[in-house]
Design an enzyme around this catalytic site. Structure first.
Site, PDB file in Angstrom:
ATOM      1  N   ASP A 142       0.861  -1.179   0.000  1.00  0.00           N
ATOM      2  CA  ASP A 142       0.000   0.000   0.000  1.00  0.00           C
ATOM      3  C   ASP A 142       0.903   1.237   0.000  1.00  0.00           C
ATOM      4  O   ASP A 142       1.623   1.483   0.971  1.00  0.00           O
ATOM      5  CB  ASP A 142      -0.898  -0.030   1.243  1.00  0.00           C
ATOM      6  CG  ASP A 142      -1.916   1.097   1.271  1.00  0.00           C
ATOM      7  OD1 ASP A 142      -1.723   2.106   0.563  1.00  0.00           O
ATOM      8  OD2 ASP A 142      -2.913   0.972   2.016  1.00  0.00           O
ATOM      9  N   HIS A 143       0.855   1.987  -1.090  1.00  0.00           N
ATOM     10  CA  HIS A 143       1.772   3.128  -1.215  1.00  0.00           C
ATOM     11  C   HIS A 143       1.448   4.251  -0.241  1.00  0.00           C
ATOM     12  O   HIS A 143       2.216   5.213  -0.096  1.00  0.00           O
ATOM     13  CB  HIS A 143       1.737   3.677  -2.645  1.00  0.00           C
ATOM     14  CG  HIS A 143       3.097   3.937  -3.215  1.00  0.00           C
ATOM     15  ND1 HIS A 143       4.079   4.608  -2.524  1.00  0.00           N
ATOM     16  CD2 HIS A 143       3.653   3.608  -4.408  1.00  0.00           C
ATOM     17  CE1 HIS A 143       5.166   4.691  -3.262  1.00  0.00           C
ATOM     18  NE2 HIS A 143       4.936   4.095  -4.421  1.00  0.00           N
ATOM     19  N   ARG A 144       0.321   4.176   0.457  1.00  0.00           N
ATOM     20  CA  ARG A 144      -0.003   5.188   1.456  1.00  0.00           C
ATOM     21  C   ARG A 144       0.819   5.013   2.726  1.00  0.00           C
ATOM     22  O   ARG A 144       1.051   5.977   3.455  1.00  0.00           O
ATOM     23  CB  ARG A 144      -1.492   5.127   1.809  1.00  0.00           C
ATOM     24  CG  ARG A 144      -2.427   5.439   0.658  1.00  0.00           C
ATOM     25  CD  ARG A 144      -3.873   5.180   1.045  1.00  0.00           C
ATOM     26  NE  ARG A 144      -4.105   3.775   1.390  1.00  0.00           N
ATOM     27  CZ  ARG A 144      -5.277   3.280   1.788  1.00  0.00           C
ATOM     28  NH1 ARG A 144      -6.326   4.096   1.915  1.00  0.00           N
ATOM     29  NH2 ARG A 144      -5.409   2.002   2.064  1.00  0.00           N
TER      30      ARG A 144
END
Length: 445
Positions: A415-417
């Site tokens: 998850d790039h968040r």
């Protein structure tokens, strides 16, 4: 005098609101003990045997096999303190051939969904008491129902929500049916007859006439149960999680040699999956960003204190992800034993809902399918998944020389968040280093 107790479908936990009856384990007239399983149901998480908290004689069963019931709906009634089915209740069961909608009052379905492959149970009878209400059996199958030429206005005369659901799932327009029950009441048999008509094969076209528009209807498979839950979870993951994937090839020769040495000294066998799991927990200790979840409502990243490690397992009912609790506290031998236990339960369809929820990181060994790489969808609401391809012999430069080595492709979908590519790359590189040189792992033990 026996007291009739109603047992309702209990809350099976983890937000589950309904379950489908797969198989009845008792019949009307059977004597059951306290906490004896009486029905097998399938939830969106797993197959579960439901035990009854009452002991006595089963006087009614509610719902046939294949019926979906909401939590809190009646499952069975039990005459507590009785040792046999009262005679009048047994007679009512044998003689009650009234239609399902008689009197427009919904009543329990008795004897529905019998498993005739099991040996018949001996049933004794004794006079009925006033405390036992006489249940009514389900209606006999009705003949094929003609379709009305036009859809009538006003409310549709359907007494059972199960009949409405059956029609909805099968694509049957209730307003186009004429019910065979009292006052045109639409019964289950009416809907089933309409479904049978829809599924009937179309007549073959005349050989001399081309029919380019005549196509097969195709098979319709309900998206429910485990398959439906997987579909919903993966769809939600795609909607909410901006994922990215990085991968690397690693020389697993030393890891396989270390496993062979471990198993050569005796004791329980250590699986490759267990070694990879132990490497994952060590990597997550270094990169805790990947053992987290995103709280959208609070706009916060929540780093989790324990690693509850999920692993993908393929079963006859579809893909499930059992969870190993507190994997960071387990050694390879303990991990191997837990993987084996959960896999056996998964294949038998006996995983509890708690075994399938609460994961914080997933290990996906798709190499068992004979493939090298994949870009899997993250198991929402987790933040990352490590994929492991097959371990095969490949040409590899080892110590400056071309050699045949055991090579595996590792991929990390994240998850790039919760982190950037540097963190994800660092995690994956540490995992690869441990695979190529298991001694690296000793520093974190």
């Amino acid at each position: 005098m026996p007291q009739v107790m109603e047992f309702k479908l209990p809350d099976l936990g983890e937000g589950l609101t309904e379950a489908e009856i797969v198989r009845w384990l008792v019949a009307v007239g059977d004597v059951v003990a306290i906490d004896q399983p009486v029905v097998e149901v399938e939830t969106a998480k797993a197959m579960v045997e439901v035990p009854c908290p009452y002991g006595g004689v089963v006087t009614a069963r509610f719902g046939e096999e294949g019926t979906e019931l909401p939590v809190g709906a009646a499952l069975i009634t039990v005459a507590v303190g009785a040792s046999s089915l009262p005679a009048e209740a047994a007679a009512a069961q044998a003689d009650g051939a009234e239609g399902e909608g008689a009197g427009n009052v919904p009543r329990p379905l008795i004897g529905y969904g019998e498993d005739h492959s099991r040996p018949a149970r001996r049933r004794r009878v004794r006079p009925v008491t006033a405390a036992v209400s006489a249940p009514v059996v389900a209606a006999p199958a009705a003949p094929a129902v003609p379709v009305a030429p036009a859809a009538p206005a006003g409310p549709v005369p359907v007494i059972s929500p199960l009949v409405r659901k059956l029609a909805k799932d099968g694509g049957v327009d209730l307003r186009a049916l004429r019910g065979s029950g009292p006052d045109g009441l639409i019964l289950r048999a009416d809907v089933e007859a309409a479904l049978a008509a829809l599924r009937a094969p179309e007549p073959a076209p005349v050989a001399s006439v081309a029919s380019p528009t005549a196509t097969a209807r195709g098979e319709r498979i309900p998206l429910k149960g485990v398959r439906g839950a997987v579909a919903e979870k993966l769809s939600r993951s795609r909607r909410e999680i901006p994922d990215a994937t990085c991968w690397v090839d690693a020389d697993a020769t030393e890891l396989m040699a270390a496993r062979a040495a471990m198993n050569a000294v005796g004791g329980p066998k250590i699986s490759v999956l267990a070694l990879l799991a132990r490497i994952c927990t060590a990597a997550l200790a270094r990169y805790p960003e990947l053992n987290s979840t995103v709280d959208l409502a609070a706009k916060e990243i929540v780093r989790l204190p324990s690693v509850h490690l999920g692993f993908a397992a393929q079963t006859e009912r579809g893909l499930v992800v059992p969870v190993v609790r507190d994997a960071q506290n387990r050694n390879p031998e303990s991990l191997s034993a837990e993987f084996a236990r959960l896999t056996e339960l998964a294949r038998a369809g006996k995983l509890a809902p708690a075994d399938l929820t609460g994961g914080t990181f997933t290990l996906n060994n798709y190499g068992v399918f004979g493939v090298d790489g994949s870009t899997p969808i993250i198991n929402h609401p987790e933040a990352a998944m490590l994929g492991v391809g097959r371990i095969i012999d490949k040409p590899w430069v080892h110590e400056g020389q071309l050699a045949v080595r055991k090579v595996v492709q590792l991929s990390l979908t994240f998850d790039h968040r919760v982190c950037d590519g540097g963190t994800a790359g660092g995690f994956l590189r540490f995992v690869a280093d441990c695979v190529e040189s298991p001694a690296v792992l000793l520093r974190s033990l």
